[in-house]
Design an enzyme around this catalytic site. Structure first.
Site, PDB file in Angstrom:
ATOM      1  N   ASP A  43       0.848  -1.178   0.000  1.00 32.29           N
ATOM      2  CA  ASP A  43       0.000   0.000   0.000  1.00 32.29           C
ATOM      3  C   ASP A  43       0.899   1.248   0.000  1.00 32.29           C
ATOM      4  OD1 ASP A  43      -2.911   1.084   0.462  1.00 32.29           O
ATOM      5  OD2 ASP A  43      -1.742   2.033   2.042  1.00 32.29           O
TER       6      ASP A  43
ATOM      7  N   HIS B 222      -6.986  -6.293  -1.095  1.00 32.19           N
ATOM      8  CA  HIS B 222      -5.953  -5.282  -0.902  1.00 32.19           C
ATOM      9  C   HIS B 222      -4.870  -5.679   0.088  1.00 32.19           C
ATOM     10  CE1 HIS B 222      -4.060  -1.401  -0.720  1.00 32.19           C
ATOM     11  NE2 HIS B 222      -4.330  -1.276   0.563  1.00 32.19           N
TER      12      HIS B 222
END
Length: 317
Positions: free
Chosen positions: A99, A296
């Protein structure tokens, strides 16, 4: 066994978790996370012969939270990695990020290739500087509803997320995971209702993210979310600061891993970028690794596959 301590780097104190001996591997978490997001990587990587270090990056967890929004630019974040490598007594390191940690890892390799043995990014692909500032671009495309633009409003998301930290994190981790039902959507926010209002609150957590994990993560946000959100408030400033590297590419040995249900991989222009990466990056050691059914939270959702890919990459550099 994972050990914890703090180190002074560039005028801030960073909390780090570390395990193992051998070549240094720095693991950089994203939003809204902490060193704990790498809990499944410490054992396998250290057993493979590496010294594994995961900091709480500035603005997170037990590390310092500078008040100045400008203290969270990409230069400050890369500077922390460079300073950390030096503070740990090393000349070079492998740098791995997920991320927001991925852009920090990619930029460390871009700006200081002399210090980076190899670089791996999870979820967020390598940086290729666009022609316009990112906040302005997303504002125009989505009418101010893209989550970057919402996060950039001083104090707004900070208050929403801190009102009930545990619920905020539970909703985040469910909605962006491969376990969330439905198709992958662009992360758009109603600026009047906030982001959490449209997120379902799951009845139970997935197996890979337990109540104990949620406890640890919630505690790391006891100081609130402002430091973490300040990273987003520097997006356009980062675009300005990195103008000298327009057109530059990461040349160090590289690995990119993402989930096919990760909203980041569906951002405007990202699918096309992923497809073109092998021709754009001379150091890419394999085609981007796509994990089917993964959302994610790459290294948490699919630790076995991520660990296998990382160890293969790190030992082959």
């Amino acid at each position: 066994m994972v050990e914890h301590r703090s180190v002074d780097v560039n005028g801030v104190r960073l909390h780090i978790a570390e395990q193992g001996e051998g070549p240094l591997v720095v693991l950089l978490h994203g939003f809204p996370e902490s060193w704990h997001s790498w809990r499944h990587q410490f054992g396998p990587l250290s057993e493979a012969g590496f010294r594994v270090v995961a900091p709480d990056q500035r603005g997170y967890g037990r590390s310092d939270h500078p008040d100045d929004v400008g203290a969270y630019s990409i230069f400050h974040l890369v500077g922390d990695v460079v300073g950390l490598i030096r503070a740990l007594g090393e000349e070079q390191a492998y740098v791995v990020g997920h991320d927001w940690g991925a852009p920090v890892a990619w930029h460390t390799a871009l700006l200081r290739p002399d210090l980076v043995r190899g670089v791996a990014g999870l979820s967020v692909p390598p940086p290729f500087r666009g022609d316009v500032p990112p906040l302005a671009a997303m504002d125009e495309r989505f009418g101010g509803r893209f989550y970057w633009n919402y996060f950039a409003r001083p104090g707004v998301a900070d208050a929403e997320f801190a009102a009930d930290t545990r619920t905020t994190l539970r909703k985040f981790f469910h909605s962006a995971s491969g376990d969330a039902p439905g198709t992958v959507q662009q992360p758009l926010v109603d600026p009047e209702r906030g982001w959490l209002a449209s997120m379902p609150d799951p009845e139970s957590l997935p197996e890979w993210f337990t109540e104990d994990d949620l406890d640890v993560l919630a505690e790391s946000f006891s100081k609130g979310f402002t430091g973490a959100l300040n990273w987003y408030r520097n997006l356009d400033r980062n675009w300005e600061l990195t103008a000298p590297w327009q057109g530059a590419v990461v040349t160090r040995p590289a690995l990119y891993v993402y989930g096919d249900r990760d909203p980041v991989a569906a951002f405007p222009g990202t699918p096309e970028l992923i497809e073109r990466l092998p021709g754009l990056m001379p150091g890419l050691r394999r085609r981007p690794l796509e994990l089917a059914g993964c959302g994610h939270w790459t290294q948490q959702e699919r630790p076995a596959e991520v660990n296998e890919a990382l160890i293969d990459f790190l030992t082959g550099c």
